[in-house]
Motif scaffolding. Structure first.
Motif, short mmCIF file in Angstrom:
data_model
loop_
_atom_site.label_atom_id
_atom_site.label_comp_id
_atom_site.label_asym_id
_atom_site.label_seq_id
_atom_site.Cartn_x
_atom_site.Cartn_y
_atom_site.Cartn_z
N VAL A 100 3.30 112.46 -130.31
CA VAL A 100 4.40 113.15 -130.99
C VAL A 100 5.69 112.33 -130.91
CG1 VAL A 100 5.87 115.20 -130.91
CG2 VAL A 100 3.40 115.44 -130.68
N LEU A 101 6.01 111.79 -129.72
CA LEU A 101 7.25 111.04 -129.55
C LEU A 101 7.24 109.75 -130.38
CD1 LEU A 101 7.85 111.44 -125.70
CD2 LEU A 101 9.08 112.56 -127.56
N CYS A 102 6.11 109.05 -130.38
CA CYS A 102 6.04 107.78 -131.12
C CYS A 102 6.02 108.03 -132.62
CB CYS A 102 4.82 106.98 -130.68
SG CYS A 102 4.91 106.37 -128.99
N THR A 103 5.35 109.10 -133.06
CA THR A 103 5.35 109.42 -134.48
C THR A 103 6.75 109.78 -134.95
OG1 THR A 103 3.08 110.24 -134.29
CG2 THR A 103 4.32 110.89 -136.24
N ARG A 104 7.49 110.50 -134.12
CA ARG A 104 8.87 110.83 -134.46
C ARG A 104 9.73 109.58 -134.55
NH1 ARG A 104 12.70 113.91 -130.30
NH2 ARG A 104 12.63 111.79 -129.46
N SER A 105 9.51 108.63 -133.65
CA SER A 105 10.28 107.38 -133.69
C SER A 105 9.96 106.58 -134.94
CB SER A 105 9.99 106.55 -132.43
OG SER A 105 10.40 107.24 -131.26
N VAL A 106 8.68 106.53 -135.31
CA VAL A 106 8.31 105.82 -136.55
C VAL A 106 8.94 106.49 -137.76
CG1 VAL A 106 6.38 105.21 -138.05
CG2 VAL A 106 6.16 104.93 -135.58
N SER A 107 8.92 107.83 -137.77
CA SER A 107 9.53 108.56 -138.89
C SER A 107 11.04 108.31 -138.95
CB SER A 107 9.25 110.06 -138.73
OG SER A 107 9.90 110.81 -139.73
N THR A 108 11.69 108.26 -137.79
CA THR A 108 13.13 107.98 -137.76
C THR A 108 13.42 106.59 -138.30
OG1 THR A 108 13.38 109.42 -135.82
CG2 THR A 108 15.14 107.83 -136.26
N SER A 114 11.75 91.80 -145.70
CA SER A 114 11.64 91.48 -144.27
C SER A 114 12.62 92.31 -143.45
CB SER A 114 11.87 89.99 -144.04
OG SER A 114 13.15 89.61 -144.51
N ASP A 115 13.84 92.50 -143.98
CA ASP A 115 14.82 93.34 -143.27
C ASP A 115 14.37 94.79 -143.21
OD1 ASP A 115 16.38 91.20 -142.75
OD2 ASP A 115 17.96 91.67 -144.18
N ARG A 116 13.78 95.28 -144.28
CA ARG A 116 13.30 96.66 -144.29
C ARG A 116 12.16 96.86 -143.30
NH1 ARG A 116 12.11 98.17 -150.42
NH2 ARG A 116 11.42 100.08 -149.36
N MET A 117 11.31 95.84 -143.14
CA MET A 117 10.18 95.97 -142.24
C MET A 117 10.60 95.96 -140.77
SD MET A 117 7.57 96.56 -143.98
CE MET A 117 6.39 96.44 -142.63
N GLU A 118 11.82 95.47 -140.49
CA GLU A 118 12.28 95.48 -139.10
C GLU A 118 12.49 96.90 -138.58
OE1 GLU A 118 15.22 92.80 -137.63
OE2 GLU A 118 14.98 91.43 -139.33
N PHE A 119 12.65 97.85 -139.46
CA PHE A 119 12.80 99.25 -139.05
C PHE A 119 11.45 99.87 -138.68
CE2 PHE A 119 16.60 98.50 -141.54
CZ PHE A 119 17.57 99.17 -140.83
N ILE A 120 10.37 99.28 -139.14
CA ILE A 120 9.03 99.80 -138.83
C ILE A 120 8.57 99.15 -137.54
CG2 ILE A 120 6.71 100.21 -139.72
CD1 ILE A 120 8.96 101.42 -141.39
N ASN A 121 8.57 99.90 -136.47
CA ASN A 121 8.21 99.38 -135.16
C ASN A 121 6.68 99.34 -135.03
OD1 ASN A 121 7.83 98.90 -132.35
ND2 ASN A 121 9.86 99.72 -131.95
N GLY A 122 6.14 98.13 -135.09
CA GLY A 122 4.69 97.98 -135.00
C GLY A 122 4.13 98.41 -133.65
N TRP A 123 4.94 98.30 -132.60
CA TRP A 123 4.47 98.72 -131.27
C TRP A 123 4.21 100.23 -131.25
CZ3 TRP A 123 2.74 94.89 -128.66
CH2 TRP A 123 3.37 93.65 -128.71
N TYR A 124 5.07 100.99 -131.89
CA TYR A 124 4.86 102.44 -131.94
C TYR A 124 3.58 102.77 -132.72
CZ TYR A 124 9.51 103.35 -130.03
OH TYR A 124 10.61 103.42 -129.20
N ILE A 125 3.35 102.06 -133.81
CA ILE A 125 2.12 102.29 -134.57
C ILE A 125 0.90 101.95 -133.72
CG2 ILE A 125 0.83 101.56 -136.61
CD1 ILE A 125 3.48 101.08 -138.01
N LEU A 126 1.01 100.87 -132.94
CA LEU A 126 -0.08 100.50 -132.03
C LEU A 126 -0.34 101.60 -131.01
CD1 LEU A 126 -1.91 97.96 -131.32
CD2 LEU A 126 -0.23 97.50 -129.53
#
Length: 531
Positions: A279-287, A310-322
């Motif tokens: 829940v916490l990581c999904t919320r962070s990805v959504s934010t 590339s700048d837009r993708m910096e907001f998508i935290n791949g670690w949270y998705i992992l």
């Protein structure tokens, strides 16, 4: 005398001063919005410790990940030990069956166990039948016959042979007809001269009782045993092999004293922990996704510029998705593990894959927190930057590798054990790239054909030289060049993206107090532009 134009001039002066003041107010308001949004972005990209100093927000995700790593690792070790008992029980029973039903069997003869005369064929078949009938009196395990209703399942003997045919090697003539096969209970006459294969089938049952010592319910096993006499080559050697297929079932009636549900309770705790992390990581990805759209609209409105991908993708935290993927795998695996412990399912392999992959991703996710330190972060940045070039390079190298695989399989396969199948060829060549078992690969090449032997030398020498001295060197060079580029950028202090350059203009320290309540304190309206 008063000037009649004085009121008009005063009015114009008031309008001009008012317009200037209004422009200044709008400029300050726009600057305030820019600095507020810049501060918001900087706070988003802070690490947990900096966020704690900025707003006093406790790093719940960090603490939860540390707890999760510990409990998931304990769970995996516990399940691994349980699974190891299952594998050991299967292997020991297979070895016991070989000693029980194969005549004069020894462990060292497992790869060369065969019969060579007709008398040995009949003797070994009779031995199998006799041992099967006397199983209860000779076995030291808890083996029993399978029951079908009120009757025991009998031993089944099936043979496959040529229906009609004559084979005369002395005259170099032969005549064979279609294949035929039939099965009989317990025993039957074996036609050795036209025989292709004899298979003996029977099923035995057993219970794995050692799991009770580890607070787990025991499993009931069905061993479907096949003893195969293979004479398809008609080479004078009939290879004999025993194999079994294992089905794990829930025991019908059981009674075990003591509490065996501690591990189930522990698995429930892990599921709840992973749910909280999910829940916490999904919320962070959504934010991050929402802030990415906000940043795109902000730049378009204030600067009239489009934000790069590339700048837009910096907001998508791949670690949270992992971590989200890891949590999903761990939750699913834990549910299966509970079902296995309660004997509702027996999917050990699926559960192992889910828990193993989930634990692997959890430990890989630790790199995210190590990346907050510059000396560790350079490794992660290098891997991320070099990844596209590495993939392209591997695709090119794979074409050469596959060419060598197909060539080695078709040419060297009849003369070398390591080239008999495509699977073994790929394993052998990959071992050669890493310098493993190189001498044995050269030495075990048969010399029955001088032309093929000479070809094998050219083949192996060119492969080793090409991949070890050229391909691997170029591969390492790709990583090294990327590392040097990243290191130079960090030493020069140059921002690597427009987003980071925009954020770097905010010089507020996390503990400055400017991040605690946005827009309320007048002293923080221009925090980002203070000298």
């Amino acid at each position: 005398m008063d000037d009649p134009d004085a009121p008009y001039l005063a009015f114009n002066d008031l309008n001009s001063n008012g317009g200037s003041m209004w422009s200044d107010i709008l400029a300050r308001q726009e600057q305030r919005e820019v600095e507020s949004f810049r501060r918001k972005l900087k706070y988003f990209f802070m690490n947990p410790c900096e966020k704690y100093r900025a707003r006093g927000r406790k790093p719940w995700k960090l603490m939860l990940q540390i707890i999760k790593i510990a409990v998931i690792t304990i769970q995996l070790v516990s399940f691994g030990l349980s699974n190891q008992m299952v594998v050991t029980f299967k292997e020991e029973n297979l070895m016991a069956f070989k000693h029980l039903f194969l005549k004069d069997y020894t462990h060292h003869s497992s790869n060369s166990y065969a019969v060579y005369t007709q008398a040995e064929v009949y003797s070994h078949l009779s031995y199998i039948v006799d041992r099967f009938l006397r199983l209860r009196n000779i076995t030291v395990g808890n083996h029993a016959y399978e029951k079908d209703g009120h009757y025991f399942t009998p031993l089944l003997m099936c043979q496959q042979f040529y229906h009609n045919g004559s084979i005369l090697p002395g005259n170099e003539t032969f005549e064979i007809d279609t294949l035929n096969s039939f099965c009989r209970l317990i025993s039957g006459f074996v036609i050795v001269s036209r025989l292709l294969e004899v298979n003996v089938y029977f099923t035995l049952k057993a219970i794995n009782l050692q799991t009770v010592q580890h607070h787990e319910l025991p499993d009931c096993y069905d061993f479907s045993i096949t003893i195969r006499f293979n004479n398809r080559a008609h080479s004078g050697q009939i290879k004999v092999d025993l194999d079994n297929d294992v089905d794990i079932n829930e025991c019908r009636d059981w009674k075990v004293t003591g509490n065996i549900y501690y591990t189930v309770l522990f698995d429930v705790v892990i599921i709840l922990t992973c749910l909280a992390s999910l829940v916490l990581c999904t919320r962070s990805v959504s934010t991050g996704v929402q802030l990415q759209f906000e940043y795109r609209a902000f730049f378009l409105r204030h600067f009239g510029k489009l934000v790069s991908w590339s700048d837009r993708m910096e907001f998508i935290n791949g670690w949270y998705i992992l971590i989200v993927i890891s949590d999903i795998l761990t939750i699913t695996g834990s549910v299966l593990k509970i079902a296995i412990q309660l004997k509702a399912l027996t999917s050990y392999d699926i559960c192992s894959i889910l828990l193993g992959t989930g634990t692997m991703l959890v430990w890989i996710g630790v790199l995210r927190y190590m990346g907050y330190f510059k000396k560790y972060n350079i490794l992660i940045i290098t891997l991320r930057a070099a990844f596209p070039n590495v993939i392209r390079f591997c695709c090119c190298a794979a074409m050469i590798y596959l060419g060598y695989c197909f060539c080695g399989w078709i040419v060297l396969g009849p003369y070398h054990d390591k080239f008999r199948s495509l699977n073994t060829v790929t394993e052998c060549l990959f071992s050669l790239i890493n310098g493993d078992d190189m001498f044995a690969t050269f030495k075990n090449m048969q010399q029955k054909s001088y032309l093929v032997w000479l070809f094998s030398r050219v083949y192996l020498y060119t492969f080793v030289s090409l991949f070890i001295y050229m391909v691997l060197s170029l591969f390492i060079t790709l990583i090294t060049d990327t590392y040097e580029t990243i290191k130079q950028q960090q030493s020069d202090g140059e921002p690597v993206s427009e987003l980071q350059a925009f954020i770097s203009e905010c010089k507020d320290h996390p503990s400055s107090g400017c991040y605690r309540v946005e827009g309320r304190s007048s002293t923080c309206l221009f925090c980002c532009v203070r000298r």
